[in-house]
Design an enzyme around this catalytic site. Structure first.
Site, PDB file in Angstrom:
ATOM      1  CB  CYS A  97       2.249  -2.785  -0.964  1.00 13.39           C
ATOM      2  SG  CYS A  97       1.399  -3.597   0.413  1.00 13.39           S
ATOM      3  CG  HIS A 140      -3.070  -3.034  -3.250  1.00 10.82           C
ATOM      4  ND1 HIS A 140      -1.790  -3.118  -3.761  1.00 10.82           N
ATOM      5  CD2 HIS A 140      -2.925  -2.965  -1.894  1.00 10.82           C
ATOM      6  CE1 HIS A 140      -0.921  -3.125  -2.758  1.00 10.82           C
ATOM      7  NE2 HIS A 140      -1.585  -3.007  -1.616  1.00 10.82           N
ATOM      8  CD  GLU A 141      -5.370  -1.066   0.385  1.00  8.27           C
ATOM      9  OE1 GLU A 141      -5.251  -1.749   1.424  1.00  8.27           O
ATOM     10  OE2 GLU A 141      -4.430  -0.416  -0.112  1.00  8.27           O
ATOM     11  CG  HIS A 144      -3.349  -5.946   1.809  1.00  9.65           C
ATOM     12  ND1 HIS A 144      -2.195  -6.594   2.201  1.00  9.65           N
ATOM     13  CD2 HIS A 144      -2.942  -4.840   1.129  1.00  9.65           C
ATOM     14  CE1 HIS A 144      -1.138  -5.925   1.772  1.00  9.65           C
ATOM     15  NE2 HIS A 144      -1.561  -4.854   1.116  1.00  9.65           N
TER      16      HIS A 144
END
Length: 494
Positions: A97, A140-141, A144
């Site tokens: 990350c 993952h994104e 966020h």
């Protein structure tokens, strides 16, 4: 895209990384600047660190639901992304990350997801059934955007490891595609220009007849009347530059042989081509006229290829197989570059599937530059070995093939080409000879084009499977136009 000031990437424990991002409204005047800033931050990180495929807007202090991607073929923006489906199957993967720069973390993710998003023009896009590496990346994104960090997903003992182990844990765990995006980009400056920048246009009468907005890419307006000159030109020029001047040998149904003969003649090299005893006589004649020594052996293309392999083994000649050498597929990838440079985004692209070099080269570029575009291969129903091999994960070799489309009549798949399809191809459709003939007639009637059966396979797929393409923006590659007078009369003018 507006040139932005470079914003720093926030790192833990910055509180903004724990906040939930807001949906984007397209009437926000600052949207273009924010998108540009996001891509600039990603590009700067990639330049400094040598990795980094995506970044979410909160990571540079913008609490908007924006993700910037660069998968190797240029910037892609996802606005208001939302996961619409998750596979039941999970897998473990080591994650990195930009906002947690000191560690890598073992996480558990869904093996595949589907999502929707809006592009920069506000169009709704669907990105379906992502392969595991991209599925992990987008999960993952999107985390966020919801204030969730990868450390929150840590799974199992010793799940946090120092960044010094990045290459070992993260790098080794990510798939390596055999075809290089950089080579595709670079090949555009190497390929004989006579094969580049082929015509492409929206054929409005044909679009109306088929119920979609159809862009035709005419890959036969060149000296050999097929797309194969791109890959052959790149391969032969590459080999010559490397100092490999061996006698070249290949097996061909006709179009690849013409391409190889043309490229070898231009480079001053000798070539022996094996074609079947049933090969299209027009194609055989043209291979000879281009300077090749043509030997006919076997009842079909794959039998001729076996004879070529035996000849290469006996003589030490360089055996070239359409679909096996990376450079051939990479040269064909320039077709994908041109389609996206000149006509924007597509919902789907239909590509004839023979040995796989065309489908894999174009699909490789599309899935990096326009990942939501469905890449659809098209096989003849009487020659479905490539499709079955891809679907089952095991090489399928029928005793015979039966189709008028000699250019895609593959009986013995090349393992490397089947493997290249993973992650680059969304589906493979079958079309029968009746649909191929109907497609050839439609192309003649509505566009004034004489196209051989394999070249018309992408249009045949629109006829055979209309619900998948109705109302969509679609591209197809008309990959060949080598027809005898008899074939023109029987299949098109009759």
């Amino acid at each position: 895209m507006t040139s932005p000031d470079l914003r720093p990437i926030l790192t833990v424990p910055h509180p903004v990384l724990r906040e939930k991002a807001l949906s984007v409204s397209f009437n926000e005047p600052e949207l273009a600047v924010e998108v540009a800033a996001l891509h600039a931050a990603l590009n700067d990180f990639r330049a400094r660190m040598g990795f980094g495929r995506a970044i979410a807007a909160p990571q540079i202090g913008i609490l908007k639901r924006l993700i910037a991607l660069n998968l190797g073929a240029g910037p892609v923006t996802l606005i208001n992304p939302s996961i619409t489906w998750r596979s039941d199957e999970l897998f473990e993967v080591w994650d990195d990350c930009l906002s947690i720069p000191n560690v890598v973390v073992r996480v558990q993710r869904h093996t595949s997801i589907s999502l929707t998003y809006q592009d920069e023009q506000g169009r709704r896009r669907e990105w379906l059934n992502l392969p595991p590496d991209l599925s992990e990346l987008l999960q993952h994104e999107i985390d966020h955007l919801d204030g969730i960090l990868m450390t929150d997903r840590a799974h199992g003992p010793d799940a946090l490891q120092p960044m010094a182990r990045h290459a070992e844990l993260v790098g080794e765990g990510r798939p390596r595609h055999r075809l290089s995006l950089e080579n595709i980009r670079q090949s555009a400056g190497v390929i004989d220009p006579v094969f580049l920048n082929s015509p492409q246009f929206n054929c409005e009468p044909l679009s109306a007849a088929l119920g979609c907005e159809l862009t035709l890419k005419l890959e036969f307006t060149n000296p050999i009347r097929s797309f194969k000159g791109r890959g052959a030109s790149y391969l032969i020029r590459q080999l010559t530059a490397q100092g490999d001047h061996r006698l070249v040998v290949c097996g061909s149904a006709g179009n690849f042989g013409q391409a190889m003969a043309y490229a070898c003649r231009a480079a001053g090299r000798d070539i022996v081509i094996f074609a079947s005893v049933n090969a299209n006589p027009l194609k055989v004649e043209r291979m000879r006229l281009l300077g090749a020594e043509v030997r006919q052996a076997g009842d079909d293309f794959d039998a001729a290829k076996e004879a070529a392999q035996a000849f290469a083994h006996e003589t030490g000649a360089l055996m070239i197989e359409d679909g096996r050498q990376e450079a051939v597929s990479e040269g064909h990838g320039t077709i994908g570059m041109e389609l996206l440079q000149h006509a924007g985004l597509y919902d789907a692209i239909t590509i004839p599937l023979g040995n796989g070099a065309l489908l894999n080269g174009v699909g490789r570029w599309f899935k990096a530059a326009s990942p939501a575009t469905r890449v659809v291969g098209v096989s003849a129903s009487g020659a479905s070995a490539m499709r079955e091999s891809w679907q089952t994960g095991q090489l399928v070799q029928p005793q015979s093939v039966n189709t008028i489309a000699d250019g895609i009549a593959v009986r013995v798949p090349i393992p490397e080409a089947v493997a290249d399809m993973q992650g680059s191809v969304d589906s493979v459709l079958l079309v029968d000879d009746a649909h191929l003939i109907q497609a050839m007639k439609l192309l003649y009637r509505h566009a004034g084009l004489l196209v051989e059966p394999s070249g018309a396979a992408g249009v045949a797929a629109l006829l055979a499977h209309p619900p998948q393409f109705n109302g969509k923006k679609v591209a197809t590659i008309l990959c060949g136009s080598n027809l005898t007078e008899t074939q023109i009369r029987e299949w098109i003018l009759n």
